[in-house]
Design a protein around this motif. Structure first.
Motif, short mmCIF file in Angstrom:
data_model
loop_
_atom_site.label_atom_id
_atom_site.label_comp_id
_atom_site.label_asym_id
_atom_site.label_seq_id
_atom_site.Cartn_x
_atom_site.Cartn_y
_atom_site.Cartn_z
N ASP A 174 0.83 -1.21 0.00
CA ASP A 174 0.00 0.00 0.00
C ASP A 174 0.86 1.26 0.00
O ASP A 174 0.54 2.24 -0.66
CB ASP A 174 -0.90 0.02 1.24
N GLU A 175 1.94 1.20 0.76
CA GLU A 175 2.83 2.37 0.85
C GLU A 175 3.47 2.66 -0.51
O GLU A 175 3.60 3.82 -0.91
CB GLU A 175 3.91 2.13 1.90
N LEU A 176 3.84 1.61 -1.23
CA LEU A 176 4.44 1.78 -2.56
C LEU A 176 3.45 2.42 -3.52
O LEU A 176 3.78 3.35 -4.26
CB LEU A 176 4.89 0.41 -3.09
N ILE A 177 2.21 1.94 -3.50
CA ILE A 177 1.17 2.50 -4.37
C ILE A 177 0.84 3.93 -3.96
O ILE A 177 0.61 4.80 -4.80
CB ILE A 177 -0.09 1.60 -4.31
N GLN A 178 0.87 4.19 -2.67
CA GLN A 178 0.56 5.51 -2.14
C GLN A 178 1.53 6.57 -2.66
O GLN A 178 1.17 7.73 -2.85
CB GLN A 178 0.57 5.48 -0.61
#
Length: 204
Positions: A174-178
């Motif tokens: 999620d952090e990467l996509i964020q």
């Protein structure tokens, strides 16, 4: 009949893992999405994000200099217990006592969890209102001056309503996509749940 497939992005993309899916249209409706070649027609980017007819943007919200109302929402289930984490940050910060909070408890929150959240915070019922399993968040978006949210699809709805938001990622994916979302400066990402503490929540 034509078949449309709404896909995820990056590691969450199904079409990248199964490129031979028999579809006519592919939709990747997110910030940072890029063109994928295939036998299908590809619609990609945030302009294709799908907003439910349940949502009605009555008036464009203006960002307030003084923030009074805060919406807290972490999806239908919040398996990482971020709701409790954020709530602890709220109640331990004296500077937030003048604010009003609506905390969304999604449809997959079990009854024991809901009862614990409500019972443990009864003394704050003037300022903290728990909303149980709402059909949609339209009226709460219109009420909110700011939001604290997970890094799922809700952040797009908050952006649609013009609500400044603090985003907490659930995990490293999620952090990467964020990070793609962050480039557009429509929200402040304060980190992944395994990297932050309630002090950071209260300070932000």
């Amino acid at each position: 009949n034509k078949l449309m497939f709404i896909d995820g992005i990056d590691e969450g993309s199904i079409i990248k893992k199964k490129p031979n899916l028999n579809i006519d249209f592919l939709v990747t409706p997110y910030f940072g999405a890029t063109k994928i070649n295939g036998s299908f027609k590809h619609f990609y980017g945030e302009k294709f994000f799908i907003i439910s007819n349940k949502f009605k943007r009555e008036l464009k919200k203006e960002t307030k200099q003084t923030i009074q109302n805060c919406l807290v929402t972490f999806g239908q289930s919040d398996p990482y217990l971020i709701t409790e984490f954020v709530l602890n940050g709220i109640i331990t910060n004296n500077n937030l006592k003048q604010m009003n909070f609506k905390i969304i408890l999604g449809s997959l929150f079990d009854s024991e969890r809901i009862n614990n959240l409500i019972d443990n915070n009864k003394y704050l019922q003037n300022k903290i209102n728990f909303i149980q399993k709402p059909d949609n968040l339209n009226k709460y978006y219109l009420w909110a001056d700011i939001a604290i949210s997970g890094s799922g699809l809700t952040k797009y709805e908050l952006a649609y309503f013009g609500i400044p938001s603090l985003i907490i990622s659930m995990n490293s994916l999620d952090e990467l996509i964020q990070k793609k979302f962050d480039k557009y400066k429509v929200a402040l990402h304060i980190g992944s749940i395994n990297q932050i503490n309630d002090l950071i929540i209260s300070k932000n």
